[in-house]
Design a protein around this motif. Structure first.
Motif, mmCIF file in Angstrom:
data_model
loop_
_atom_site.group_PDB
_atom_site.id
_atom_site.type_symbol
_atom_site.label_atom_id
_atom_site.label_comp_id
_atom_site.label_asym_id
_atom_site.label_seq_id
_atom_site.Cartn_x
_atom_site.Cartn_y
_atom_site.Cartn_z
ATOM 1 N N MET A 195 0.856 -1.200 0.000
ATOM 2 C CA MET A 195 0.000 0.000 0.000
ATOM 3 C C MET A 195 0.882 1.237 0.000
ATOM 4 S SD MET A 195 -2.894 1.121 2.782
ATOM 5 C CE MET A 195 -3.882 -0.315 2.361
ATOM 6 N N PRO A 196 0.664 2.155 -0.920
ATOM 7 C CA PRO A 196 1.504 3.339 -0.980
ATOM 8 C C PRO A 196 1.317 4.202 0.251
ATOM 9 C CG PRO A 196 -0.382 3.587 -2.422
ATOM 10 C CD PRO A 196 -0.393 2.172 -1.946
ATOM 11 N N GLY A 197 2.390 4.884 0.645
ATOM 12 C CA GLY A 197 2.301 5.779 1.794
ATOM 13 C C GLY A 197 2.666 7.180 1.374
ATOM 14 N N GLY A 198 2.819 8.059 2.340
ATOM 15 C CA GLY A 198 3.202 9.430 2.033
ATOM 16 C C GLY A 198 2.039 10.262 1.539
ATOM 17 N N ARG A 199 2.365 11.442 1.070
ATOM 18 C CA ARG A 199 1.338 12.380 0.621
ATOM 19 C C ARG A 199 0.712 11.930 -0.691
ATOM 20 N NH1 ARG A 199 5.507 16.013 2.215
ATOM 21 N NH2 ARG A 199 5.003 17.066 4.183
ATOM 22 N N LEU A 200 -0.511 12.340 -0.892
ATOM 23 C CA LEU A 200 -1.198 12.053 -2.147
ATOM 24 C C LEU A 200 -0.508 12.792 -3.292
ATOM 25 C CD1 LEU A 200 -4.873 12.430 -0.923
ATOM 26 C CD2 LEU A 200 -3.858 10.314 -1.764
ATOM 27 N N THR A 201 -0.436 12.138 -4.440
ATOM 28 C CA THR A 201 0.140 12.770 -5.618
ATOM 29 C C THR A 201 -0.941 13.551 -6.358
ATOM 30 O OG1 THR A 201 -0.343 10.923 -7.086
ATOM 31 C CG2 THR A 201 1.743 10.842 -5.856
ATOM 32 N N GLN A 202 -0.510 14.376 -7.287
ATOM 33 C CA GLN A 202 -1.467 15.154 -8.075
ATOM 34 C C GLN A 202 -2.374 14.222 -8.877
ATOM 35 O OE1 GLN A 202 0.436 18.144 -10.465
ATOM 36 N NE2 GLN A 202 -1.372 19.438 -10.477
ATOM 37 N N GLN A 203 -1.814 13.135 -9.404
ATOM 38 C CA GLN A 203 -2.617 12.189 -10.174
ATOM 39 C C GLN A 203 -3.656 11.513 -9.286
ATOM 40 O OE1 GLN A 203 -2.887 11.715 -13.372
ATOM 41 N NE2 GLN A 203 -4.471 10.181 -13.012
ATOM 42 N N GLU A 204 -3.269 11.183 -8.072
ATOM 43 C CA GLU A 204 -4.236 10.569 -7.154
ATOM 44 C C GLU A 204 -5.373 11.532 -6.842
ATOM 45 O OE1 GLU A 204 -1.889 7.333 -4.420
ATOM 46 O OE2 GLU A 204 -1.376 9.450 -4.115
ATOM 47 N N ARG A 205 -5.038 12.794 -6.705
ATOM 48 C CA ARG A 205 -6.090 13.787 -6.442
ATOM 49 C C ARG A 205 -7.039 13.905 -7.647
ATOM 50 N NH1 ARG A 205 -1.777 16.269 -3.235
ATOM 51 N NH2 ARG A 205 -2.564 16.367 -1.079
ATOM 52 N N ARG A 206 -6.506 13.778 -8.829
ATOM 53 C CA ARG A 206 -7.376 13.801 -10.011
ATOM 54 C C ARG A 206 -8.315 12.590 -10.004
ATOM 55 N NH1 ARG A 206 -2.287 15.312 -13.791
ATOM 56 N NH2 ARG A 206 -2.392 17.599 -13.609
ATOM 57 N N GLN A 207 -7.802 11.444 -9.574
ATOM 58 C CA GLN A 207 -8.643 10.248 -9.488
ATOM 59 C C GLN A 207 -9.735 10.425 -8.431
ATOM 60 O OE1 GLN A 207 -4.843 7.406 -9.846
ATOM 61 N NE2 GLN A 207 -6.737 6.241 -9.706
ATOM 62 N N ILE A 208 -9.396 11.090 -7.331
ATOM 63 C CA ILE A 208 -10.404 11.361 -6.300
ATOM 64 C C ILE A 208 -11.497 12.258 -6.872
ATOM 65 C CG2 ILE A 208 -10.805 12.594 -4.130
ATOM 66 C CD1 ILE A 208 -8.059 11.613 -3.198
ATOM 67 N N ALA A 209 -11.091 13.299 -7.609
ATOM 68 C CA ALA A 209 -12.065 14.215 -8.207
ATOM 69 C C ALA A 209 -12.981 13.491 -9.185
ATOM 70 C CB ALA A 209 -11.336 15.364 -8.904
ATOM 71 N N ALA A 211 -6.689 21.585 -4.659
ATOM 72 C CA ALA A 211 -6.325 20.806 -3.471
ATOM 73 C C ALA A 211 -4.825 20.567 -3.422
ATOM 74 C CB ALA A 211 -7.072 19.478 -3.475
ATOM 75 N N HIS A 212 -4.224 20.280 -4.579
ATOM 76 C CA HIS A 212 -2.785 20.012 -4.611
ATOM 77 C C HIS A 212 -1.992 21.267 -4.253
ATOM 78 C CE1 HIS A 212 0.539 17.374 -5.625
ATOM 79 N NE2 HIS A 212 1.108 18.366 -6.298
ATOM 80 N N ARG A 213 -2.382 22.406 -4.831
ATOM 81 C CA ARG A 213 -1.678 23.655 -4.517
ATOM 82 C C ARG A 213 -1.857 24.037 -3.053
ATOM 83 N NH1 ARG A 213 -3.762 25.415 -9.527
ATOM 84 N NH2 ARG A 213 -5.356 26.655 -8.457
ATOM 85 N N SER A 214 -3.077 23.860 -2.537
ATOM 86 C CA SER A 214 -3.348 24.211 -1.145
ATOM 87 C C SER A 214 -2.519 23.361 -0.192
ATOM 88 C CB SER A 214 -4.837 24.027 -0.828
ATOM 89 O OG SER A 214 -5.626 24.899 -1.602
ATOM 90 N N THR A 215 -2.390 22.079 -0.507
ATOM 91 C CA THR A 215 -1.601 21.189 0.345
ATOM 92 C C THR A 215 -0.137 21.595 0.348
ATOM 93 O OG1 THR A 215 -3.112 19.344 -0.092
ATOM 94 C CG2 THR A 215 -0.919 18.786 0.742
ATOM 95 N N GLU A 216 0.381 21.956 -0.819
ATOM 96 C CA GLU A 216 1.775 22.403 -0.892
ATOM 97 C C GLU A 216 1.982 23.680 -0.081
ATOM 98 O OE1 GLU A 216 2.428 22.738 -5.091
ATOM 99 O OE2 GLU A 216 3.332 20.741 -5.209
ATOM 100 N N GLN A 217 1.014 24.594 -0.155
ATOM 101 C CA GLN A 217 1.117 25.844 0.600
ATOM 102 C C GLN A 217 1.046 25.588 2.100
ATOM 103 O OE1 GLN A 217 -2.059 28.178 -1.026
ATOM 104 N NE2 GLN A 217 -0.997 28.592 -2.957
ATOM 105 N N ARG A 218 0.145 24.696 2.518
ATOM 106 C CA ARG A 218 0.038 24.367 3.945
ATOM 107 C C ARG A 218 1.323 23.736 4.451
ATOM 108 N NH1 ARG A 218 -5.439 22.859 2.703
ATOM 109 N NH2 ARG A 218 -4.763 20.714 2.346
ATOM 110 N N THR A 219 1.910 22.878 3.615
ATOM 111 C CA THR A 219 3.149 22.207 4.014
ATOM 112 C C THR A 219 4.271 23.216 4.197
ATOM 113 O OG1 THR A 219 2.512 20.195 2.820
ATOM 114 C CG2 THR A 219 4.842 20.449 3.360
ATOM 115 N N ARG A 220 4.360 24.184 3.278
ATOM 116 C CA ARG A 220 5.398 25.215 3.402
ATOM 117 C C ARG A 220 5.185 26.070 4.653
ATOM 118 N NH1 ARG A 220 4.910 25.591 -2.321
ATOM 119 N NH2 ARG A 220 3.436 27.332 -2.122
ATOM 120 N N ARG A 221 3.917 26.458 4.902
ATOM 121 C CA ARG A 221 3.633 27.264 6.089
ATOM 122 C C ARG A 221 3.952 26.498 7.365
ATOM 123 N NH1 ARG A 221 -1.178 28.852 3.285
ATOM 124 N NH2 ARG A 221 -2.379 27.385 4.551
ATOM 125 N N ARG A 222 3.640 25.200 7.368
ATOM 126 C CA ARG A 222 3.884 24.383 8.551
ATOM 127 C C ARG A 222 5.375 24.274 8.836
ATOM 128 N NH1 ARG A 222 1.214 20.066 6.933
ATOM 129 N NH2 ARG A 222 -0.782 21.010 7.478
#
Length: 251
Positions: free
Chosen positions: A1-15, A56-67
């Motif tokens: 099972m893959p771990g780590g953050r969701l990829t942009q492609q995975e987010r497209r599949q969710i959408a 969602a992908h851009r927002s996650t990257e921004q949150r990660t940088r702020r964190r």
């Protein structure tokens, strides 16, 4: 099972899955991810109807940088009571904040409001809000002033003479009453304009119709709020604090 953050492609599949009204569990199986991962991802980024993969992908990257910029080395997430998932609580707080912003609140006001409502005590000091939200006390003060003016919160001094900001169970009742008072002032002002513009003139008739409409709707809402107020004080059940070592299973 893959771990780590969701990829942009995975987010497209969710959408795509959401567009097809697929359950979270089915979307998660297609990604070989836990259902909780998909649930948190969607709730953190606008909910099932507003989720957009690229945003969602851009927002996650921004949150990660702020964190990374704001979190001291070695800092850990504050422990959550009642065995709650800290990440899921944080994600829901973002969703709740977003909905209040959509209703017209400024970003900081919505953040303060969400933090107060989602705190079990329903009570925080300015210092606690500033520390928890990682903002300046001045930003908190401005948001508190607005919330107080709208009847969303009240203030009181604790045993240490600190001012605490409190949301009561009937927070939305009080807010509706404040809104009704504001509407009554608007009705009175509109009817004052009728006399100025001349009864029977097109502009005066427009103002009179606005006043009648607002008066009727405001009175109906106030009456319904009074009748339903007890619902806000209903206690369907009291959750007991679990032992520190116990926590619900997620997935």
């Amino acid at each position: 099972m893959p771990g780590g953050r969701l990829t942009q492609q995975e987010r497209r599949q969710i959408a795509l899955g959401l567009a097809e009204s697929l359950p979270y569990a089915e979307i998660a199986r297609g990604l070989d991810r836990p259902t909780s991962t998909v649930t948190r991802e969607v709730m953190r980024n606008g909910g099932p109807t507003a989720y957009r993969a690229e945003i969602a992908h851009r927002s996650t990257e921004q949150r990660t940088r702020r964190r990374k910029q704001s979190t001291p080395r070695g800092a850990e997430a504050a422990p959550q009571p009642y065995g709650r998932d800290a990440e899921a609580v944080h994600a829901f707080e973002e969703v709740f904040t977003t909905f209040m912003m959509a209703s017209g609140m400024s970003t900081m006001t919505a953040r303060v409001m969400a933090r107060l409502i989602l705190t079990d005590s329903g009570s925080l000091t300015a210092s606690e809000l500033a520390q928890g939200l990682q903002v300046s006390p001045a930003s908190v003060s401005k948001a508190i002033t607005f919330l107080d003016s709208q009847g969303f919160i009240r203030r009181e001094r604790d045993e240490r003479r600190r001012e605490r900001y409190i949301v009561d169970d009937d927070i939305y009742y009080q807010s509706m009453m404040a809104s009704a008072r504001s509407t009554a002032q608007l009705v009175a002002t509109a009817r004052q304009g009728v006399g100025v513009l001349g009864s029977g003139t097109p502009a005066a008739m427009r103002l009179e119709n606005i006043a009648r409409f607002l008066d009727f709707v405001s009175e109906s809402i106030t009456r319904a709020a009074d009748q339903a107020r007890d619902i806000l004080h209903t206690k369907p059940g009291t959750a007991s604090e679990p032992a520190a070592e116990s926590s619900p299973e997620h997935g």
